[in-house]
Design a protein around this motif. Sequence first.
Motif, PDB file in Angstrom:
ATOM      1  N   SER A  36      48.615  58.249  27.555  1.00 54.44           N
ATOM      2  CA  SER A  36      48.521  56.850  27.946  1.00 54.44           C
ATOM      3  C   SER A  36      48.908  56.626  29.406  1.00 54.44           C
ATOM      4  CB  SER A  36      49.424  56.006  27.043  1.00 54.44           C
ATOM      5  OG  SER A  36      50.769  56.382  27.221  1.00 54.44           O
ATOM      6  N   LEU A  84      47.270  42.229  40.158  1.00 58.25           N
ATOM      7  CA  LEU A  84      48.170  43.165  39.486  1.00 58.25           C
ATOM      8  C   LEU A  84      49.584  42.599  39.405  1.00 58.25           C
ATOM      9  CD1 LEU A  84      48.190  46.017  38.217  1.00 58.25           C
ATOM     10  CD2 LEU A  84      48.873  46.879  40.438  1.00 58.25           C
ATOM     11  N   VAL A 118      54.583  40.695  37.117  1.00 58.66           N
ATOM     12  CA  VAL A 118      53.184  40.813  36.738  1.00 58.66           C
ATOM     13  C   VAL A 118      52.442  39.537  37.127  1.00 58.66           C
ATOM     14  CG1 VAL A 118      51.595  41.162  34.799  1.00 58.66           C
ATOM     15  CG2 VAL A 118      53.794  42.315  34.825  1.00 58.66           C
ATOM     16  N   SER A 120      49.848  36.485  36.873  1.00 63.35           N
ATOM     17  CA  SER A 120      49.453  35.692  35.707  1.00 63.35           C
ATOM     18  C   SER A 120      48.031  36.026  35.260  1.00 63.35           C
ATOM     19  CB  SER A 120      49.566  34.194  36.006  1.00 63.35           C
ATOM     20  OG  SER A 120      48.771  33.849  37.114  1.00 63.35           O
ATOM     21  N   THR A 121      47.160  36.421  36.198  1.00 55.30           N
ATOM     22  CA  THR A 121      45.801  36.816  35.813  1.00 55.30           C
ATOM     23  C   THR A 121      45.807  38.076  34.969  1.00 55.30           C
ATOM     24  OG1 THR A 121      45.546  38.007  37.903  1.00 55.30           O
ATOM     25  CG2 THR A 121      44.693  35.761  37.827  1.00 55.30           C
ATOM     26  N   LEU A 122      46.707  39.018  35.270  1.00 57.11           N
ATOM     27  CA  LEU A 122      46.803  40.230  34.461  1.00 57.11           C
ATOM     28  C   LEU A 122      47.409  39.924  33.100  1.00 57.11           C
ATOM     29  CD1 LEU A 122      46.516  43.282  34.159  1.00 57.11           C
ATOM     30  CD2 LEU A 122      48.734  43.545  35.252  1.00 57.11           C
ATOM     31  N   LYS A 123      48.409  39.037  33.073  1.00 60.94           N
ATOM     32  CA  LYS A 123      49.013  38.653  31.801  1.00 60.94           C
ATOM     33  C   LYS A 123      47.971  38.037  30.868  1.00 60.94           C
ATOM     34  CE  LYS A 123      53.777  37.537  32.975  1.00 60.94           C
ATOM     35  NZ  LYS A 123      54.769  36.453  33.061  1.00 60.94           N
ATOM     36  N   THR A 125      44.792  38.649  30.790  1.00 62.02           N
ATOM     37  CA  THR A 125      43.785  39.600  30.307  1.00 62.02           C
ATOM     38  C   THR A 125      44.343  40.578  29.288  1.00 62.02           C
ATOM     39  OG1 THR A 125      44.196  41.111  32.146  1.00 62.02           O
ATOM     40  CG2 THR A 125      42.452  39.482  32.432  1.00 62.02           C
ATOM     41  N   LEU A 126      45.658  40.711  29.213  1.00 59.78           N
ATOM     42  CA  LEU A 126      46.258  41.652  28.251  1.00 59.78           C
ATOM     43  C   LEU A 126      46.443  40.978  26.961  1.00 59.78           C
ATOM     44  CD1 LEU A 126      48.955  43.426  30.410  1.00 59.78           C
ATOM     45  CD2 LEU A 126      46.693  44.228  29.851  1.00 59.78           C
TER      46      LEU A 126
END
Length: 126
Positions: A36, A84, A118, A120-123, A125-126
């Motif tokens: 991973s 990111l 992190v 907010s855009t990455l948060k 998408t996860l």
Amino acid sequence: MTKSTKPAAKKPAASKTAPKGTGKASNTATAPADASKVAKTQIIDLVADATSLSKKQAAEAVSSMLDLVVAALKDGKSVGLPGLGTLSVAATAERQGVRPGTSDKITIPAGKKVRFKVASTLKGTL
């Protein structure tokens, strides 16, 4: 005597537990990389494939970027990586701790550590 046409039996796989008396597994140096985790060489390969750069040029680009991030953090600056997150340096205060095993109270000196927030855009998408 004639030779057997039967293939040789495979040896059983070695146990993944550590030998008695040690706290760690003895085969950590030869253990395969974590599936991973993406290694730097894999990032270089991905950059080379996604761009028109050769692997050597991609390696130089990735290494330069990482060196610039480290240099900025050493200067006390925060580094924003769009999409990111943000890397920053935070000061830690001197505090009291307990030495494991002996329960002695010790003073942990003040220092610095790297923090990552992190985006907010990455948060999302996860």
